[in-house]
Design a protein around this motif. Structure first.
Motif, mmCIF file in Angstrom:
data_model
loop_
_atom_site.group_PDB
_atom_site.id
_atom_site.type_symbol
_atom_site.label_atom_id
_atom_site.label_comp_id
_atom_site.label_asym_id
_atom_site.label_seq_id
_atom_site.Cartn_x
_atom_site.Cartn_y
_atom_site.Cartn_z
ATOM 1 N N LEU A 292 12.763 9.897 -11.525
ATOM 2 C CA LEU A 292 11.596 9.005 -11.563
ATOM 3 C C LEU A 292 10.285 9.757 -11.308
ATOM 4 O O LEU A 292 9.305 9.586 -12.032
ATOM 5 C CB LEU A 292 11.764 7.890 -10.503
ATOM 6 C CG LEU A 292 10.572 6.961 -10.320
ATOM 7 C CD1 LEU A 292 10.452 6.014 -11.506
ATOM 8 C CD2 LEU A 292 10.703 6.139 -9.034
ATOM 9 N N ILE A 293 10.277 10.605 -10.288
ATOM 10 C CA ILE A 293 9.027 11.288 -9.937
ATOM 11 C C ILE A 293 8.580 12.213 -11.065
ATOM 12 O O ILE A 293 7.398 12.235 -11.427
ATOM 13 C CB ILE A 293 9.173 12.034 -8.588
ATOM 14 C CG1 ILE A 293 9.338 10.997 -7.471
ATOM 15 C CG2 ILE A 293 7.965 12.934 -8.316
ATOM 16 C CD1 ILE A 293 9.461 11.572 -6.075
ATOM 17 N N ASP A 294 9.519 12.918 -11.668
ATOM 18 C CA ASP A 294 9.169 13.765 -12.821
ATOM 19 C C ASP A 294 8.550 12.927 -13.926
ATOM 20 O O ASP A 294 7.573 13.314 -14.552
ATOM 21 C CB ASP A 294 10.419 14.454 -13.384
ATOM 22 C CG ASP A 294 10.895 15.569 -12.454
ATOM 23 O OD1 ASP A 294 10.117 15.968 -11.556
ATOM 24 O OD2 ASP A 294 12.051 16.013 -12.616
ATOM 25 N N LYS A 295 9.151 11.756 -14.148
ATOM 26 C CA LYS A 295 8.658 10.870 -15.207
ATOM 27 C C LYS A 295 7.228 10.424 -14.904
ATOM 28 O O LYS A 295 6.365 10.426 -15.776
ATOM 29 C CB LYS A 295 9.591 9.661 -15.319
ATOM 30 C CG LYS A 295 9.170 8.647 -16.370
ATOM 31 C CD LYS A 295 9.959 7.348 -16.273
ATOM 32 C CE LYS A 295 9.341 6.417 -15.247
ATOM 33 N NZ LYS A 295 10.012 5.089 -15.202
ATOM 34 N N LEU A 296 6.979 10.069 -13.652
ATOM 35 C CA LEU A 296 5.635 9.600 -13.286
ATOM 36 C C LEU A 296 4.625 10.747 -13.367
ATOM 37 O O LEU A 296 3.497 10.567 -13.829
ATOM 38 C CB LEU A 296 5.641 8.991 -11.880
ATOM 39 C CG LEU A 296 6.497 7.730 -11.695
ATOM 40 C CD1 LEU A 296 6.458 7.269 -10.247
ATOM 41 C CD2 LEU A 296 6.053 6.611 -12.621
ATOM 42 N N GLU A 297 5.066 11.921 -12.932
ATOM 43 C CA GLU A 297 4.153 13.072 -13.013
ATOM 44 C C GLU A 297 3.838 13.397 -14.459
ATOM 45 O O GLU A 297 2.701 13.729 -14.800
ATOM 46 C CB GLU A 297 4.765 14.284 -12.293
ATOM 47 C CG GLU A 297 4.497 14.186 -10.794
ATOM 48 C CD GLU A 297 5.277 15.202 -9.956
ATOM 49 O OE1 GLU A 297 6.157 15.901 -10.510
ATOM 50 O OE2 GLU A 297 4.988 15.264 -8.742
#
Ligand code: 4AD
Ligand code: MG
Length: 462
Positions: A292-297
């Motif tokens: 998720l965090i990679d996607k948001l970044e």
């Protein structure tokens, strides 16, 4: 020590040195030992609980060492560096008091529960890790919504909740009435709404846009952020009967300005979450949606692609994938089509613009081709449509012709036409579904799990 002011556990876990504090909260778990007992206490200020260390010397040790999950208590003592891994501080309890007991019938025992089960105890689920994180995120992003617009000089307008017009023209309003349902007054065999509270037929708003437009032609840039109601009987994971929508409206703007605003807005909200909600995001990243965090970044840096509806239809027609609903120019895009475009073709956010006018609302500006309107939807992976908007028809005669075409009675909307009569200007806006945003940012898959008390067909209990 009893006179200490309460410290939030979030603050307690971030001190630099051991200090005496008092905390209050609810027991997440308790472990009774022979020489010492441990209690994990959570007060909702952050995802982590504070470990309380209780020694048998405490006067009410017997009672405290037997508390159940869910018990409410206060504890004072010295914050001390913890020898346990994964936590910096623990509280050596000097005094503790039971505030509210909870016995073993408390439904939220320590084991992991399904979201379905937690939905059935929506009054208690805020005390679970997942929902604690979701509702802290909801609060943080609500603030970020206002921050974004206030920093840009937008005026916040509260549009009405009870309204006599159906903005989307889809006839999916909840009725608001004080008439006797069993015996309503009648005129020529039909219900006589002129006898009703407001003297006409009214319902709960499906969008604040029309009133928002009035304010945009006075304040230039405005936004609304409020509850929105739709009585559509669609039992999907992305639709709620009551949801929150943010609707900016900008004067002297066209469709491309509108898309730019939508892009800036989404990027800002995602960046805000990354910068301010780190711990909760770590939780979602580990437990709800891997990566998720990679996607948001990636989204915070991504270039948002834009294609026209006609191009989208071309892409769908050559797709290898089988769709349940066949595609041809003029059809409405279904969520399977939207997801194919954003997930398979672009693997990121994509605007689809310029839809056929026959499938869109009367207020959208007619393009020069006379077949399409200046509409846009922003699609994102997993959630599908997150934003829907358009440039508005500012030309009085064209708008009146469109209303006739769409069978929208002009007599009810003279006030809406008036802003085209006096000082009309090009303007545009969109609606962002706040729960869809939260689904995107948290990785939660069901809209029922990002709104405190979901309203869906058959469900309005809590
Ligand atoms: O696309 P919609 O219907 O657009 C409007 O209401 C316009 N009046 C907005 C405007 O131009 N000012 O809804 C906008 C967004 C959707 O993209 C979706 O994110 C969300 O609102 N939405 C819903 N969210 C949850 N449950 C529902 N039933 C929703 N319907 C729409
Ligand atoms: Mg839409």
């Amino acid at each position: 020590m009893n006179n200490l002011k309460k410290t939030a556990i979030k603050q307690a876990l971030n001190v630099d040195q051991g200090v005496e504090i008092c905390v209050k909260g609810w027991v997440r778990s308790a472990r009774r030992g022979k020489d010492v007992s441990f209690i994990a206490l959570n007060d909702g200020s952050c995802i982590d609980s504070l470990q309380l260390v209780l020694s048998p010397e405490l006067e009410n040790y017997e009672q405290l060492s037997r508390v159940g999950t869910g018990t409410c208590l206060s504890a004072s003592g010295l914050l001390t560096e913890s020898p346990a891994v994964g936590q910096k501080w623990e509280l050596r309890v000097a005094v503790a008091q039971l505030i509210g007991a909870a016995d073993e019938t408390y439904p939220l025992q320590k084991k992991r529960h399904s979201f379905e089960f937690l939905r059935s105890i929506a009054h208690l689920r805020p005390r679970s890790n997942s929902f604690g994180a979701v509702f802290r995120m909801r609060s943080a992003l609500s603030f970020a919504v206002h921050k974004f617009f206030q920093e840009r000089g937008f005026i916040y307008v509260q549009t009405p909740i009870i309204t006599a017009n159906d903005c989307e023209g889809a006839g999916e309003m909840f009725r608001v009435s004080t008439l006797d349902a069993a015996n309503p007054p009648k005129l020529n065999g039909e219900i006589d709404w002129s006898e009703d509270f407001f003297g006409e037929r009214t319902g709960l708003t499906v969008s604040g846009q029309l009133q928002g437009e009035l304010f945009a032609t006075a304040f230039s840039d405005i936004y609304t952020f409020g509850p929105t109601f739709r009585a559509e009987n669609s039992n999907t994971s992305r639709h709620a009967a009551e949801f929150w929508m943010i609707e900016p409206e900008i004067a002297f703007a066209d469709l491309s300005d509108d898309c730019q605003l939508g892009e800036d807005f989404l990027r800002y909200l995602v960046t805000y979450a990354l910068e301010n909600c780190q711990e909760d995001l770590d939780f979602f990243n580990q437990r709800i949606e891997k990566g998720l965090i990679d996607k948001l970044e990636a989204l915070a840096k991504a270039e948002f692609r834009s294609i026209t509806y006609s191009e989208a239809v071309e892409l769908l027609l050559i797709a290898k994938q089988q769709f349940e609903f066949p595609v041809s120019w003029g059809c409405d895009l279904q969520s399977e089509h939207e997801r194919y475009l954003t997930e398979q073709v672009f693997n990121g956010p994509v605007f689809v613009t310029d839809y056929p006018k026959d499938i869109k609302a009367f207020y959208m500006r007619v393009n020069d081709d006379q077949k399409t309107v200046a509409a846009m939807d922003l699609l994102v992976p997993r959630v599908g449509e997150i934003i829907g908007g358009s440039q508005r028809e500012e030309r009085l005669e064209v708008l009146q012709a469109r209303m006739d075409e769409c069978r929208v009675p002009q007599e009810h909307l003279q006030w809406y036409l008036d802003i085209r009569r006096w000082g009309s200007c090009p303007h545009a806006g969109f609606g962002l579904g706040f729960e869809r945003l939260l689904m995107y940012v948290t990785g939660m898959e069901n809209i029922r799990d990002v709104i405190p008390f979901p309203r869906t067909p058959g469900h309005a209990k809590f």
